[in-house]
Motif scaffolding. Sequence first.
Motif, PDB file in Angstrom:
ATOM      1  N   TRP A  38       0.808  -1.220   0.000  1.00 35.20           N
ATOM      2  CA  TRP A  38       0.000   0.000   0.000  1.00 35.20           C
ATOM      3  C   TRP A  38       0.846   1.278   0.000  1.00 35.20           C
ATOM      4  N   TYR A  39       2.131   1.132   0.368  1.00 35.23           N
ATOM      5  CA  TYR A  39       3.000   2.312   0.432  1.00 35.23           C
ATOM      6  C   TYR A  39       3.751   2.481  -0.892  1.00 35.23           C
ATOM      7  N   ALA A  40       3.845   3.704  -1.358  1.00 35.09           N
ATOM      8  CA  ALA A  40       4.777   3.993  -2.453  1.00 35.09           C
ATOM      9  C   ALA A  40       6.172   4.126  -1.837  1.00 35.09           C
ATOM     10  N   ASP A  41       7.191   3.803  -2.607  1.00 36.42           N
ATOM     11  CA  ASP A  41       8.560   3.906  -2.109  1.00 36.42           C
ATOM     12  C   ASP A  41       9.019   5.365  -2.195  1.00 36.42           C
ATOM     13  N   LEU A  42       9.213   5.968  -1.031  1.00 35.72           N
ATOM     14  CA  LEU A  42       9.560   7.391  -1.007  1.00 35.72           C
ATOM     15  C   LEU A  42      11.045   7.645  -1.248  1.00 35.72           C
ATOM     16  N   SER A  43      11.857   6.616  -1.093  1.00 31.76           N
ATOM     17  CA  SER A  43      13.292   6.863  -1.268  1.00 31.76           C
ATOM     18  C   SER A  43      13.569   7.329  -2.696  1.00 31.76           C
ATOM     19  N   ALA A  44      12.865   6.747  -3.667  1.00 28.14           N
ATOM     20  CA  ALA A  44      13.047   7.158  -5.061  1.00 28.14           C
ATOM     21  C   ALA A  44      12.564   8.590  -5.270  1.00 28.14           C
ATOM     22  N   MET A  45      11.447   8.942  -4.653  1.00 33.74           N
ATOM     23  CA  MET A  45      10.904  10.304  -4.809  1.00 33.74           C
ATOM     24  C   MET A  45      11.841  11.322  -4.169  1.00 33.74           C
ATOM     25  N   ALA A  46      12.332  10.982  -2.987  1.00 31.76           N
ATOM     26  CA  ALA A  46      13.232  11.909  -2.299  1.00 31.76           C
ATOM     27  C   ALA A  46      14.508  12.109  -3.105  1.00 31.76           C
ATOM     28  N   LYS A  47      14.923  11.062  -3.781  1.00 29.13           N
ATOM     29  CA  LYS A  47      16.151  11.139  -4.572  1.00 29.13           C
ATOM     30  C   LYS A  47      15.946  12.022  -5.801  1.00 29.13           C
ATOM     31  N   ASN A  48      14.781  11.894  -6.417  1.00 34.56           N
ATOM     32  CA  ASN A  48      14.564  12.576  -7.694  1.00 34.56           C
ATOM     33  C   ASN A  48      13.998  13.982  -7.580  1.00 34.56           C
ATOM     34  N   ASP A  49      13.337  14.271  -6.486  1.00 32.33           N
ATOM     35  CA  ASP A  49      12.617  15.543  -6.451  1.00 32.33           C
ATOM     36  C   ASP A  49      12.556  16.131  -5.040  1.00 32.33           C
ATOM     37  N   ALA A  50      13.674  16.619  -4.538  1.00 32.50           N
ATOM     38  CA  ALA A  50      13.682  17.207  -3.191  1.00 32.50           C
ATOM     39  C   ALA A  50      14.215  18.637  -3.240  1.00 32.50           C
TER      40      ALA A  50
ATOM     41  N   TYR B  30       5.200  16.029  -3.163  1.00 32.36           N
ATOM     42  CA  TYR B  30       5.426  17.447  -2.892  1.00 32.36           C
ATOM     43  C   TYR B  30       4.733  17.856  -1.590  1.00 32.36           C
ATOM     44  N   PHE B  31       3.517  17.334  -1.395  1.00 35.34           N
ATOM     45  CA  PHE B  31       2.807  17.670  -0.154  1.00 35.34           C
ATOM     46  C   PHE B  31       3.531  17.051   1.047  1.00 35.34           C
ATOM     47  N   VAL B  32       3.940  15.793   0.913  1.00 30.57           N
ATOM     48  CA  VAL B  32       4.649  15.127   2.014  1.00 30.57           C
ATOM     49  C   VAL B  32       5.923  15.911   2.347  1.00 30.57           C
ATOM     50  N   GLN B  33       6.616  16.316   1.286  1.00 24.77           N
ATOM     51  CA  GLN B  33       7.871  17.030   1.456  1.00 24.77           C
ATOM     52  C   GLN B  33       7.651  18.375   2.160  1.00 24.77           C
ATOM     53  N   TRP B  34       6.607  19.069   1.738  1.00 26.72           N
ATOM     54  CA  TRP B  34       6.299  20.349   2.372  1.00 26.72           C
ATOM     55  C   TRP B  34       5.971  20.134   3.859  1.00 26.72           C
ATOM     56  N   ALA B  35       5.106  19.130   4.133  1.00 24.19           N
ATOM     57  CA  ALA B  35       4.612  18.901   5.505  1.00 24.19           C
ATOM     58  C   ALA B  35       5.702  18.441   6.447  1.00 24.19           C
ATOM     59  N   THR B  36       6.741  17.775   5.924  1.00 23.59           N
ATOM     60  CA  THR B  36       7.798  17.266   6.807  1.00 23.59           C
ATOM     61  C   THR B  36       9.093  18.081   6.650  1.00 23.59           C
ATOM     62  N   SER B  37       8.944  19.272   6.081  1.00 21.95           N
ATOM     63  CA  SER B  37      10.120  20.130   5.892  1.00 21.95           C
ATOM     64  C   SER B  37      10.506  20.785   7.218  1.00 21.95           C
ATOM     65  N   PRO B  38      11.750  21.222   7.361  1.00 17.58           N
ATOM     66  CA  PRO B  38      12.161  21.877   8.620  1.00 17.58           C
ATOM     67  C   PRO B  38      11.291  23.088   8.957  1.00 17.58           C
ATOM     68  N   ALA B  39      10.906  23.875   7.934  1.00 15.88           N
ATOM     69  CA  ALA B  39      10.142  25.097   8.219  1.00 15.88           C
ATOM     70  C   ALA B  39       8.773  24.770   8.816  1.00 15.88           C
ATOM     71  N   VAL B  40       8.074  23.812   8.225  1.00  9.35           N
ATOM     72  CA  VAL B  40       6.733  23.462   8.724  1.00  9.35           C
ATOM     73  C   VAL B  40       6.841  22.746  10.069  1.00  9.35           C
ATOM     74  N   GLN B  41       7.845  21.898  10.212  1.00 11.05           N
ATOM     75  CA  GLN B  41       7.974  21.175  11.485  1.00 11.05           C
ATOM     76  C   GLN B  41       8.339  22.127  12.626  1.00 11.05           C
TER      77      GLN B  41
END
Lengths: 433, 295
Positions: free
Chosen positions: A111-123, A327-338
């Motif tokens: 049920w989970y998408a692999d985020l390691s690939a997303m983090a690698k390609n688009d951070a 992009y939403f996950v990245q925004w929500a777990t970014s240092p600024a939002v946290q």
Amino acid sequence: MNARMFAARVALPVLAVIAVSSEGRAADFDWKKFQGKTVTFLVNNNPVAQALLAYKADFEKQTGMTLKVDGYQEQQMRQRLVTVMNAHSDEVDVFMTLPSREGEQFAATGWYADLSAMAKNDAAKEYDPAGLSQALLKAATFGGKLTSMPMNIEGPIFYYRTDIFKKCGLEPPKTIKDVEAAAAKIKACDSSVTPFVSRGLKPAVAYTFSNMLHNIGGSYIAGGKSNLCSVKGKEALDTYSRLLRDFGPPGVVNYSFQQISALYRGGRAAMSFESSNELRTVMDGGARLKDTALIPFPAGEAGQVPTVIGWGMAVSSHSKQPDAAWYFVQWATSPAVQKKMALQGIAPPRPSVANDPEYRKWIDEEPVRKEWQAALDVLATKGSSEVGYPIVANPESREFIGQAVQDLILKQKTVDQACADADKALDALIAQK
Amino acid sequence: MSDAAATLTQDRQRLELSALSAPAVIFTVAMIAFPVIYTVWLGFQSFSSTGKQSFVGLANYAKLVSDHEFWNGLWVTIALYVLSLALQLVLGVWLALVLFHAKRLPGIVRSLFISPFMMPPVVAGMMWIVILDPSLGAANYILQFLGLPPSEWLASPTWVIPTFALIDTWQWTPYVALIVLGGLQSLPPSVYEAAQIDGASAFKTFQRITLPLLLPTIVTAAILRSVDLLRFFDIIYITTQGGPGNASNTLNIYGFRVGFEFFNIGYASALMLTLTAIVFGAVLACNRLRGAVAW
């Protein structure tokens, strides 16, 4: 290979590679890349989500995307997720998840998408995935795949009343034995308060019991078999249930965080072993601000092995727009939002945020916040995310742990009977593939 | 217009009516039939913890026989059903008689009598958690005030089912009373006049006239409450989640947890269909009883 070894050998190098390789791409990063898209977020209406969603408009402004929030209470959220995912529906793009509970299971079901690939390609440059809690990233890594990004850090901690301890001539407890001795003394010294309270409700027990088991030196599985009937397992079952039976409130078998916090906040309990997330609830009204101290749960024979967990944000494997969802996950777990969430009392899963001057100023405003952060620091460095059995059927395993504890609280079985019955049922669960 | 032409017009009108109502009929039947058929199909499947699905025929039903939790759930469900229904019928008839004879009862009092069943179950559940809390609740305070020992109520394996029966009785007795009150108001006055002329006492009148004539109404109330009681869920889920231990783990609670917490949708479907069969059985039995007592 156990979870820690796996993290050291596989997960952490993966993140290091992500961090390095994302540098090059960060310069091209464009927050408006998915402008006009709508991302659906399945939410557990808990304080963590509420703190995040207070900044929903900021996300929409920064990215030009629309965030559709589908919110429920925790169990209803899982119901909805099961329905959506079993139907292979793309209705949900991002969902909240507890890796310590359902991580193995959801990873196995795909049920989970692999985020390691997303983090690698688009951070984004400022995202810094390696700056997130390594313990929580490790807990969210299954089969080499990073399944969610941590939103917060939490775990059970020990709240106690300094005024009652002083009145009864007690020192702060350093060991589990001290807790029991303090409970006995408080029972004799002040009959108006419940000496000790923690979770007794069957499905909720594993959260606090796991800390006790690990501190004592026990483990859930040994040699591929359930290990509750080991010497340490029996000691943990006996100690936990004895504390609640002899020193807990009447009806403790129905107690979860709501009842525990209400009892402690109302001044009716001297010691409470409950989630760090309950700080705000416990301090609500201010009555406990000046007479409460907080520490990690006192040591057992194996020292302090606190339980540490965190809610995570996962991208659905059935999402038709995983990149926009990321992009939403990245925004929500970014240092600024946290950092913004931390200033609302949500413990940050990033050491950099925990050390941020503005956050430290907020922490330093109240002594109890300082102790809370100090306890969380111990959780972050020493913690284990093992809550219940590290198997696919983890939620079901918690039932049998809770059942054994309740049987002992209610004196329906001896320790030997309770652990043997639990081990038998748990061995069958472990054997399931 | 000739007969043939009139018949043709009637046929055309019937056809038009059928065509116009067909979408609504098809939609309604599909909405009822699809979930049932889908659940039956799911009951023949096995879902592993990893979500893998396979056809297992009747294996889920065979598993019920050896599943200790199923038998415990069945026992808990039946115990709660029998206890609650008995209390609600007895008290409902009594309350209806009070309301029927108390002609001067103010409207506000009548409204208060029937207010509990209008309360959402979640609100009722939260309210009873507070009242029955062994440490802080009003229930134990009242017991102690009366010189009685405190109870652990929902935290006691012995008392949890009687306590749920009391909560459900508090909430639904007024509903039973309203149904019975309707029955009382429709009884023929001539029978009572005859009994009065014959010198029958109030008790004899109730025993020989009111109760037999009311029986079809009481059975109707029993049918309506049976359906709800056998599916009792909300308040248990809010308060004990089936505990302490498995003392309040009704079939409905057990099925929900198997399906939505342990993700074994196939076995949960088999459990729920078994519960549905039990509900149907109870309704059929009550219907037969109603036929036997009809006048």
